[in-house]
Design a protein around this motif. Structure first.
Motif, mmCIF file in Angstrom:
data_model
loop_
_atom_site.group_PDB
_atom_site.id
_atom_site.type_symbol
_atom_site.label_atom_id
_atom_site.label_comp_id
_atom_site.label_asym_id
_atom_site.label_seq_id
_atom_site.Cartn_x
_atom_site.Cartn_y
_atom_site.Cartn_z
ATOM 1 N N ALA A 60 2.414 1.663 -3.441
ATOM 2 C CA ALA A 60 1.414 2.122 -4.418
ATOM 3 C C ALA A 60 1.142 3.612 -4.256
ATOM 4 O O ALA A 60 1.052 4.344 -5.250
ATOM 5 N N LEU A 61 1.026 4.074 -3.022
ATOM 6 C CA LEU A 61 0.806 5.509 -2.798
ATOM 7 C C LEU A 61 2.011 6.331 -3.241
ATOM 8 O O LEU A 61 1.848 7.429 -3.784
ATOM 9 N N THR A 62 3.204 5.809 -3.025
ATOM 10 C CA THR A 62 4.408 6.511 -3.470
ATOM 11 C C THR A 62 4.447 6.608 -4.990
ATOM 12 O O THR A 62 4.818 7.646 -5.537
ATOM 13 N N ILE B 109 1.817 6.584 -7.001
ATOM 14 C CA ILE B 109 0.734 7.466 -7.452
ATOM 15 C C ILE B 109 1.095 8.936 -7.252
ATOM 16 O O ILE B 109 0.876 9.759 -8.132
ATOM 17 N N PHE B 110 1.643 9.280 -6.090
ATOM 18 C CA PHE B 110 1.880 10.682 -5.767
ATOM 19 C C PHE B 110 3.298 11.148 -6.086
ATOM 20 O O PHE B 110 3.627 12.299 -5.825
ATOM 21 N N ILE C 244 0.836 -1.203 0.000
ATOM 22 C CA ILE C 244 0.000 0.000 0.000
ATOM 23 C C ILE C 244 0.869 1.251 0.000
ATOM 24 O O ILE C 244 0.605 2.206 -0.742
ATOM 25 N N ALA C 245 1.912 1.246 0.812
ATOM 26 C CA ALA C 245 2.818 2.404 0.869
ATOM 27 C C ALA C 245 3.515 2.621 -0.473
ATOM 28 O O ALA C 245 3.651 3.756 -0.941
ATOM 29 N N TYR D 299 8.123 0.646 -8.783
ATOM 30 C CA TYR D 299 7.253 -0.407 -9.323
ATOM 31 C C TYR D 299 7.970 -1.757 -9.306
ATOM 32 O O TYR D 299 7.345 -2.786 -9.051
#
Length: 79
Positions: free
Chosen positions: A17-19, A21-22, A14-15, A33
């Motif tokens: 994925a947020l990194t 995205i933002f 989750i961390a 990735y």
């Protein structure tokens, strides 16, 4: 014990994925990735699916290399 490791890895996913995205830099997102793919592969191994883990590893490496080649060619054409 296995459930704790799975929970930690899922929070890591989750961390990551947020990194991705933002994040502002595309090359950093591609490298992160790759880490996402590695953690996913590790989770599949823990869950007892080595065939899916192997497929994830192969696709993760191929897509990471592909993304890096594309980003380098795009940046080269812009300059």
């Amino acid at each position: 014990m296995v459930y704790i490791i799975e929970a930690i890895l899922l929070l890591g996913l989750i961390a990551i994925a947020l990194t991705i995205i933002f994040g502002r830099d595309l090359m950093v997102a591609v490298v992160i990735y790759c880490a996402f793919s590695f953690i996913t592969m590790f989770l599949y191994i823990i869950m007892g699916a080595p065939d899916v883990a192997f497929t994830e590893a192969v696709i993760g490496v191929i897509s990471t290399v592909f993304f890096i080649i594309i980003l380098r060619s795009i940046r080269r054409n812009i300059k």
